[in-house]
Scaffold this motif. Structure first.
Motif, PDB file in Angstrom:
ATOM      1  N   LEU A  16       0.835  -1.199   0.000  1.00 21.35           N
ATOM      2  CA  LEU A  16       0.000   0.000   0.000  1.00 21.35           C
ATOM      3  C   LEU A  16       0.872   1.252   0.000  1.00 21.35           C
ATOM      4  CD1 LEU A  16      -2.757   1.380   0.193  1.00 21.35           C
ATOM      5  CD2 LEU A  16      -2.665   1.036   2.670  1.00 21.35           C
ATOM      6  N   ALA A  17       1.893   1.277   0.850  1.00 24.48           N
ATOM      7  CA  ALA A  17       2.782   2.439   0.922  1.00 24.48           C
ATOM      8  C   ALA A  17       3.486   2.671  -0.407  1.00 24.48           C
ATOM      9  CB  ALA A  17       3.800   2.245   2.047  1.00 24.48           C
ATOM     10  N   SER A  18       3.924   1.625  -1.030  1.00 26.34           N
ATOM     11  CA  SER A  18       4.624   1.737  -2.314  1.00 26.34           C
ATOM     12  C   SER A  18       3.703   2.310  -3.389  1.00 26.34           C
ATOM     13  CB  SER A  18       5.145   0.360  -2.727  1.00 26.34           C
ATOM     14  OG  SER A  18       5.702   0.410  -4.009  1.00 26.34           O
ATOM     15  N   VAL A  25       0.217   8.201  -8.872  1.00 28.21           N
ATOM     16  CA  VAL A  25      -0.982   7.928  -8.070  1.00 28.21           C
ATOM     17  C   VAL A  25      -1.358   9.182  -7.294  1.00 28.21           C
ATOM     18  CG1 VAL A  25      -1.935   6.552  -6.165  1.00 28.21           C
ATOM     19  CG2 VAL A  25      -0.552   5.447  -7.952  1.00 28.21           C
ATOM     20  N   GLN A  26      -0.363   9.826  -6.665  1.00 27.38           N
ATOM     21  CA  GLN A  26      -0.614  11.051  -5.896  1.00 27.38           C
ATOM     22  C   GLN A  26      -1.292  12.116  -6.754  1.00 27.38           C
ATOM     23  OE1 GLN A  26       0.050  12.256  -2.674  1.00 27.38           O
ATOM     24  NE2 GLN A  26       0.641  10.234  -1.923  1.00 27.38           N
ATOM     25  N   GLU A  27      -0.945  12.169  -8.034  1.00 26.33           N
ATOM     26  CA  GLU A  27      -1.516  13.176  -8.933  1.00 26.33           C
ATOM     27  C   GLU A  27      -3.031  13.053  -9.049  1.00 26.33           C
ATOM     28  OE1 GLU A  27      -1.269  13.672 -13.631  1.00 26.33           O
ATOM     29  OE2 GLU A  27       0.632  14.094 -12.616  1.00 26.33           O
ATOM     30  N   ASP A  31      -5.720  15.567  -1.924  1.00 31.08           N
ATOM     31  CA  ASP A  31      -4.637  16.002  -1.051  1.00 31.08           C
ATOM     32  C   ASP A  31      -4.991  15.601   0.389  1.00 31.08           C
ATOM     33  OD1 ASP A  31      -3.450  17.124  -3.264  1.00 31.08           O
ATOM     34  OD2 ASP A  31      -4.078  19.166  -2.805  1.00 31.08           O
ATOM     35  N   GLY A  32      -4.014  15.696   1.255  1.00 23.23           N
ATOM     36  CA  GLY A  32      -4.243  15.335   2.651  1.00 23.23           C
ATOM     37  C   GLY A  32      -3.673  13.971   2.980  1.00 23.23           C
ATOM     38  N   ILE A  33      -3.323  13.227   1.970  1.00 24.09           N
ATOM     39  CA  ILE A  33      -2.676  11.933   2.183  1.00 24.09           C
ATOM     40  C   ILE A  33      -1.182  12.218   2.297  1.00 24.09           C
ATOM     41  CG2 ILE A  33      -2.154   9.704   1.127  1.00 24.09           C
ATOM     42  CD1 ILE A  33      -4.973   9.803  -0.085  1.00 24.09           C
ATOM     43  N   PRO A  34      -0.537  11.706   3.329  1.00 20.99           N
ATOM     44  CA  PRO A  34       0.892  12.002   3.488  1.00 20.99           C
ATOM     45  C   PRO A  34       1.695  11.658   2.233  1.00 20.99           C
ATOM     46  CG  PRO A  34       0.052  10.801   5.391  1.00 20.99           C
ATOM     47  CD  PRO A  34      -1.035  10.802   4.359  1.00 20.99           C
ATOM     48  N   ALA A  42       0.454   3.477   6.133  1.00 22.59           N
ATOM     49  CA  ALA A  42      -0.357   2.397   5.563  1.00 22.59           C
ATOM     50  C   ALA A  42      -0.920   1.506   6.661  1.00 22.59           C
ATOM     51  CB  ALA A  42       0.469   1.579   4.578  1.00 22.59           C
ATOM     52  N   LEU A  43      -0.103   1.177   7.631  1.00 22.85           N
ATOM     53  CA  LEU A  43      -0.545   0.328   8.735  1.00 22.85           C
ATOM     54  C   LEU A  43      -1.649   1.020   9.535  1.00 22.85           C
ATOM     55  CD1 LEU A  43       0.041  -2.437   9.869  1.00 22.85           C
ATOM     56  CD2 LEU A  43       1.837  -1.427  11.284  1.00 22.85           C
TER      57      LEU A  43
END
Length: 183
Positions: A16-18, A25-27, A31-34, A42-43
């Motif tokens: 998930l973190a990867s 993906v961020q694009e 926003d607001g997701i680290p 992710a955990l």
């Protein structure tokens, strides 16, 4: 290739973190997701959705070949919208354009409409995300409207596109597909 949705497991955190840390993906997500998105982030997310009320939060890992390749969730809204859930999803870029998200959205809709009292699923997509719009259209979502200059993303104002599917529309689609398959 086929994919499946399943409940999150703590051991999915590194995948998930990867995926979320990928700039592509961020694009396309809010926003607001680290950023960067760590394994700890992710955990925390996995624990949060795993402990959430399963009639409020419908959150699944998308898997193929036994690996986590994305995420899909529907979150119940509240107040006068308490029978509506908002859909969100993302997929590892290496899995784009293979029809996997269409499969995952169909699976989520089936799960939600068959296992809850929700009557509607809605999705808000950035207008520049044509692939996401196409996924929703292929899954039978209807264009509800466009909100002009609604969001500030990637350094610019852009429109958002609102899609929706009702349980009645979903059932009608399933019956028509079943009928067409029988011909």
């Amino acid at each position: 290739m086929e994919c499946q949705i399943r409940r999150w497991k703590e051991e999915d955190a590194s995948h998930l973190a990867s995926i979320i840390s990928d700039p592509r993906v961020q694009e396309g997500i809010r926003d607001g997701i680290p950023n960067p998105y760590t394994e700890e982030d992710a955990l925390e997310y996995i624990r949060s959705v795993s402990n959430a009320d399963r009639n409020q939060v419908f959150s699944f890992a998308i898997t193929a070949y036994g690996n986590v390749i994305g995420s899909i969730s529907a979150f119940r809204l509240d107040n006068v919208n308490k029978f509506t859930a908002e859909l969100g999803y993302y997929l590892a870029p290496s899995q784009w354009n293979k029809g996997l998200m269409t499969q995952a959205v169909n699976q989520l809709c089936s799960y939600v409409f068959n296992n809850s009292d929700l009557r509607r699923i809605t999705a808000e997509v950035f207008s520049f995300n044509h692939a996401s719009c196409r996924v929703l259209e292929k899954c039978g979502f209807h264009l509800d409207g466009i909100l002009y200059d609604n969001v500030y993303k990637n350094g610019m104002m852009c429109d958002s596109v609102i899609y929706g599917m009702t349980k009645k529309g979903y059932e009608h689609r399933i019956m028509n597909n079943w009928h067409n398959d029988m011909l």
